[in-house]
Design an enzyme around this catalytic site. Structure first.
Site, mmCIF file in Angstrom:
data_model
loop_
_atom_site.group_PDB
_atom_site.id
_atom_site.type_symbol
_atom_site.label_atom_id
_atom_site.label_comp_id
_atom_site.label_asym_id
_atom_site.label_seq_id
_atom_site.Cartn_x
_atom_site.Cartn_y
_atom_site.Cartn_z
ATOM 1 N N ASP A 1 0.872 -1.169 0.000
ATOM 2 C CA ASP A 1 0.000 0.000 0.000
ATOM 3 C C ASP A 1 0.916 1.228 0.000
ATOM 4 O OD1 ASP A 1 -2.372 1.567 0.316
ATOM 5 O OD2 ASP A 1 -1.920 1.746 2.439
ATOM 6 N N ASP B 1 -0.135 5.055 0.966
ATOM 7 C CA ASP B 1 -0.349 6.013 2.054
ATOM 8 C C ASP B 1 -0.251 5.315 3.406
ATOM 9 O OD1 ASP B 1 -1.112 8.547 0.607
ATOM 10 O OD2 ASP B 1 -2.550 7.157 -0.270
#
Length: 223
Positions: free
Chosen positions: A12, A14
């Site tokens: 991922d 963020d």
């Protein structure tokens, strides 16, 4: 756990590659409070972090209609962008240890983020991480259904040429962990972002994370 046993790691973005969630969440909650929507931080992190923008806005629209009895502001996304992006451009940093981790891993690495592709690529540019992952940078824009659906991670695995069972996923959100499980991958929780509250580790484990780590140096030690 031995990360070296996997053929690919999907990260991922963020809160995992870049420490952006703390900026996003602060700006979002401040703006929502101005509009009359108040969320406890634990509730906010569990419900909204990891969602695509479309799904995030849909959830807010439903809450606003229920609580305020009127349509959600149509310019919310545009105003939020105006508030958040000057801070991104001036404050955003890569997570400590991420460059060393990716370079030490002998398999393939990709990004699988709920962010729109233009904002995802800009964050990677700001923090100097683009070359670590290009061309394997994948966004919710590339699939029909975002996290917690498995589509994004399956899309990344297909483009990597790796079977889902041979992929690990590094995630800081409940939605991301659930998506990785649905994809048949091994989700590993990450709580090294500045936004992580005391209960995030437990929530990630409860949602299906195989294990949870607080730094990329810890993850590098698993290779």
């Amino acid at each position: 756990m031995n990360l070296a046993e996997f053929d690919a790691i999907i990260f991922d973005n963020d809160g995992v590659l870049v420490d952006s969630e703390i900026i996003h969440i602060a700006v979002e909650r401040e703006f929502l409070e101005e509009l009359g929507l108040h969320y406890d931080i634990e509730v906010y992190l569990s419900r909204f972090v990891g969602l695509s923008n479309a799904d995030y806005y849909a959830e807010l629209q439903a809450d606003y209609a229920e609580q305020m009895g009127k349509p959600f502001p149509a310019d919310f996304g545009e105003e939020l962008h105006k508030r958040a992006w000057p801070r991104m451009e001036s404050e955003l940093q890569a997570m400590d240890g991420i460059v060393a981790l990716v370079r030490a891993f002998q398999g393939k690495a990709a990004v699988g983020s709920s962010a729109p592709i233009d904002r995802l690529t800009r964050k990677l540019e700001i923090t100097g991480l683009t070359d670590l992952f290009a061309p394997h940078i994948y966004s919710a824009d590339h699939v029909t259904c975002g996290k917690p659906a498995p589509d994004l991670f399956l899309h990344a695995a297909k483009n990597l040429g790796i079977q889902p069972r041979d992929c690990a996923v590094i995630e800081d959100s409940v939605h991301g962990v659930v998506a990785a499980r649905k994809a048949g991958m091994v989700p590993i929780g990450f709580v090294g972002g500045g936004h992580a509250d005391d209960g995030l580790k437990d929530r990630l484990i409860q949602s299906g994370a195989e294990a949870v780590y607080s730094s990329h140096r810890e993850l590098e030690n698993l290779l």
